[in-house]
Design a protein around this motif. Structure first.
Motif, PDB file in Angstrom:
ATOM      1  N   ASN A 138      37.429  -7.391 -91.751  1.00  0.00           N
ATOM      2  CA  ASN A 138      36.090  -6.904 -91.470  1.00  0.00           C
ATOM      3  C   ASN A 138      35.209  -8.103 -91.081  1.00  0.00           C
ATOM      4  O   ASN A 138      34.439  -8.624 -91.880  1.00  0.00           O
ATOM      5  CB  ASN A 138      35.524  -6.169 -92.691  1.00  0.00           C
ATOM      6  CG  ASN A 138      34.293  -5.378 -92.355  1.00  0.00           C
ATOM      7  OD1 ASN A 138      33.616  -5.635 -91.377  1.00  0.00           O
ATOM      8  ND2 ASN A 138      33.995  -4.397 -93.198  1.00  0.00           N
ATOM      9  N   VAL A 172      31.239  -8.029 -91.527  1.00  0.00           N
ATOM     10  CA  VAL A 172      30.708  -8.308 -92.856  1.00  0.00           C
ATOM     11  C   VAL A 172      30.881  -9.781 -93.200  1.00  0.00           C
ATOM     12  O   VAL A 172      29.985 -10.402 -93.772  1.00  0.00           O
ATOM     13  CB  VAL A 172      31.374  -7.403 -93.909  1.00  0.00           C
ATOM     14  CG1 VAL A 172      31.001  -7.814 -95.312  1.00  0.00           C
ATOM     15  CG2 VAL A 172      30.989  -5.960 -93.657  1.00  0.00           C
ATOM     16  N   ASN A 229      27.997 -13.120 -94.401  1.00  0.00           N
ATOM     17  CA  ASN A 229      28.076 -13.693 -95.739  1.00  0.00           C
ATOM     18  C   ASN A 229      27.973 -15.222 -95.660  1.00  0.00           C
ATOM     19  O   ASN A 229      28.869 -15.876 -95.145  1.00  0.00           O
ATOM     20  CB  ASN A 229      29.393 -13.279 -96.391  1.00  0.00           C
ATOM     21  CG  ASN A 229      29.469 -13.672 -97.837  1.00  0.00           C
ATOM     22  OD1 ASN A 229      28.714 -14.503 -98.318  1.00  0.00           O
ATOM     23  ND2 ASN A 229      30.410 -13.063 -98.550  1.00  0.00           N
ATOM     24  N   LEU A 244      38.928  -0.439 -98.647  1.00  0.00           N
ATOM     25  CA  LEU A 244      37.563  -0.430 -99.164  1.00  0.00           C
ATOM     26  C   LEU A 244      36.724  -1.524 -98.499  1.00  0.00           C
ATOM     27  O   LEU A 244      35.598  -1.275 -98.061  1.00  0.00           O
ATOM     28  CB  LEU A 244      37.576  -0.618-100.679  1.00  0.00           C
ATOM     29  CG  LEU A 244      36.220  -0.583-101.383  1.00  0.00           C
ATOM     30  CD1 LEU A 244      35.527   0.760-101.144  1.00  0.00           C
ATOM     31  CD2 LEU A 244      36.392  -0.845-102.859  1.00  0.00           C
ATOM     32  N   ALA A 245      37.271  -2.725 -98.398  1.00  0.00           N
ATOM     33  CA  ALA A 245      36.543  -3.830 -97.760  1.00  0.00           C
ATOM     34  C   ALA A 245      36.282  -3.548 -96.282  1.00  0.00           C
ATOM     35  O   ALA A 245      35.255  -3.946 -95.739  1.00  0.00           O
ATOM     36  CB  ALA A 245      37.312  -5.130 -97.919  1.00  0.00           C
ATOM     37  N   SER A 247      35.503  -0.779 -95.099  1.00  0.00           N
ATOM     38  CA  SER A 247      34.442   0.222 -94.985  1.00  0.00           C
ATOM     39  C   SER A 247      33.048  -0.364 -95.207  1.00  0.00           C
ATOM     40  O   SER A 247      32.051   0.301 -94.953  1.00  0.00           O
ATOM     41  CB  SER A 247      34.684   1.365 -95.975  1.00  0.00           C
ATOM     42  OG  SER A 247      34.475   0.918 -97.309  1.00  0.00           O
ATOM     43  N   TYR A 248      32.956  -1.604 -95.673  1.00  0.00           N
ATOM     44  CA  TYR A 248      31.655  -2.209 -95.932  1.00  0.00           C
ATOM     45  C   TYR A 248      30.899  -2.460 -94.636  1.00  0.00           C
ATOM     46  O   TYR A 248      31.485  -2.824 -93.616  1.00  0.00           O
ATOM     47  CB  TYR A 248      31.794  -3.546 -96.662  1.00  0.00           C
ATOM     48  CG  TYR A 248      32.410  -3.477 -98.037  1.00  0.00           C
ATOM     49  CD1 TYR A 248      32.342  -2.344 -98.820  1.00  0.00           C
ATOM     50  CD2 TYR A 248      33.066  -4.572 -98.553  1.00  0.00           C
ATOM     51  CE1 TYR A 248      32.914  -2.304-100.079  1.00  0.00           C
ATOM     52  CE2 TYR A 248      33.641  -4.547 -99.811  1.00  0.00           C
ATOM     53  CZ  TYR A 248      33.559  -3.407-100.567  1.00  0.00           C
ATOM     54  OH  TYR A 248      34.126  -3.370-101.812  1.00  0.00           O
ATOM     55  N   GLN A 249      29.584  -2.312 -94.700  1.00  0.00           N
ATOM     56  CA  GLN A 249      28.710  -2.643 -93.576  1.00  0.00           C
ATOM     57  C   GLN A 249      28.015  -3.986 -93.797  1.00  0.00           C
ATOM     58  O   GLN A 249      27.617  -4.651 -92.858  1.00  0.00           O
ATOM     59  CB  GLN A 249      27.651  -1.549 -93.365  1.00  0.00           C
ATOM     60  CG  GLN A 249      28.246  -0.184 -93.077  1.00  0.00           C
ATOM     61  CD  GLN A 249      29.096  -0.185 -91.808  1.00  0.00           C
ATOM     62  OE1 GLN A 249      28.686  -0.707 -90.782  1.00  0.00           O
ATOM     63  NE2 GLN A 249      30.293   0.379 -91.897  1.00  0.00           N
ATOM     64  N   PRO A 256      28.047  -7.456 -96.938  1.00  0.00           N
ATOM     65  CA  PRO A 256      28.838  -7.959 -98.065  1.00  0.00           C
ATOM     66  C   PRO A 256      28.551  -7.178 -99.339  1.00  0.00           C
ATOM     67  O   PRO A 256      27.401  -6.875 -99.662  1.00  0.00           O
ATOM     68  CB  PRO A 256      28.378  -9.418 -98.187  1.00  0.00           C
ATOM     69  CG  PRO A 256      27.924  -9.780 -96.808  1.00  0.00           C
ATOM     70  CD  PRO A 256      27.308  -8.520 -96.260  1.00  0.00           C
ATOM     71  N   HIS A 257      29.602  -6.822-100.045  1.00  0.00           N
ATOM     72  CA  HIS A 257      29.507  -6.007-101.257  1.00  0.00           C
ATOM     73  C   HIS A 257      28.889  -6.819-102.392  1.00  0.00           C
ATOM     74  O   HIS A 257      29.233  -7.972-102.608  1.00  0.00           O
ATOM     75  CB  HIS A 257      30.893  -5.529-101.670  1.00  0.00           C
ATOM     76  CG  HIS A 257      30.900  -4.710-102.918  1.00  0.00           C
ATOM     77  ND1 HIS A 257      30.387  -3.442-102.976  1.00  0.00           N
ATOM     78  CD2 HIS A 257      31.363  -4.988-104.152  1.00  0.00           C
ATOM     79  CE1 HIS A 257      30.534  -2.968-104.194  1.00  0.00           C
ATOM     80  NE2 HIS A 257      31.121  -3.893-104.925  1.00  0.00           N
ATOM     81  N   LYS A 258      27.966  -6.212-103.111  1.00  0.00           N
ATOM     82  CA  LYS A 258      27.366  -6.844-104.285  1.00  0.00           C
ATOM     83  C   LYS A 258      27.808  -6.075-105.514  1.00  0.00           C
ATOM     84  O   LYS A 258      27.660  -4.863-105.585  1.00  0.00           O
ATOM     85  CB  LYS A 258      25.842  -6.840-104.185  1.00  0.00           C
ATOM     86  CG  LYS A 258      25.352  -7.722-103.066  1.00  0.00           C
ATOM     87  CD  LYS A 258      23.854  -7.792-103.039  1.00  0.00           C
ATOM     88  CE  LYS A 258      23.483  -8.702-101.881  1.00  0.00           C
ATOM     89  NZ  LYS A 258      22.101  -8.888-101.707  1.00  0.00           N
ATOM     90  N   ASP A 259      28.368  -6.801-106.480  1.00  0.00           N
ATOM     91  CA  ASP A 259      28.776  -6.166-107.721  1.00  0.00           C
ATOM     92  C   ASP A 259      27.554  -5.705-108.493  1.00  0.00           C
ATOM     93  O   ASP A 259      26.543  -6.385-108.558  1.00  0.00           O
ATOM     94  CB  ASP A 259      29.581  -7.128-108.599  1.00  0.00           C
ATOM     95  CG  ASP A 259      30.983  -7.337-108.064  1.00  0.00           C
ATOM     96  OD1 ASP A 259      31.494  -6.420-107.389  1.00  0.00           O
ATOM     97  OD2 ASP A 259      31.564  -8.392-108.317  1.00  0.00           O
TER      98      ASP A 259
END
Length: 97
Positions: free
Chosen positions: A4, A7, A11, A81-82, A84-86, A88-91
């Motif tokens: 991806n 994304v 980052n 899953l990664a 599908s992110y638009q 960067p994922h934040k926990d």
């Protein structure tokens, strides 16, 4: 390679990893420290010497490959899953404990 890229380029940590993946093997091979990089000319000369040296080129490529791959997935692809992110994922902290 299914990565991806959209994304990753958003980052800042990824950019820092890429810079380190390229610069640190070069500095290590030539025995230099950050303090030795005092002018743009010296940096340019160092990069030319690095590109002319197969050992340095291979070291940089291996370092970049290691920074690109996600060790939590098998192979070199990002997880579904990664992908599908638009952004960067934040926990989200687990506040239940």
């Amino acid at each position: 390679m299914k990565i991806n890229w959209t994304v990753r380029i958003k980052n800042p940590l990824w950019w820092a990893q890429m810079v380190c993946a390229v610069v640190l093997p070069i500095l290590a091979y030539f025995g230099l420290a950050w303090e030795d990089m005092t002018s743009w000319v010296s940096i340019g000369d160092l990069l030319v010497r690095a590109v002319q040296n197969p050992v340095v080129v291979v070291s940089v490529l291996v370092s970049v490959f290691n920074a690109l791959t996600d060790p939590t997935t098998s192979g070199v692809n990002d997880s579904k899953l990664a992908m599908s992110y638009q952004v960067p994922h934040k926990d989200i902290p687990n506040t239940g404990r």
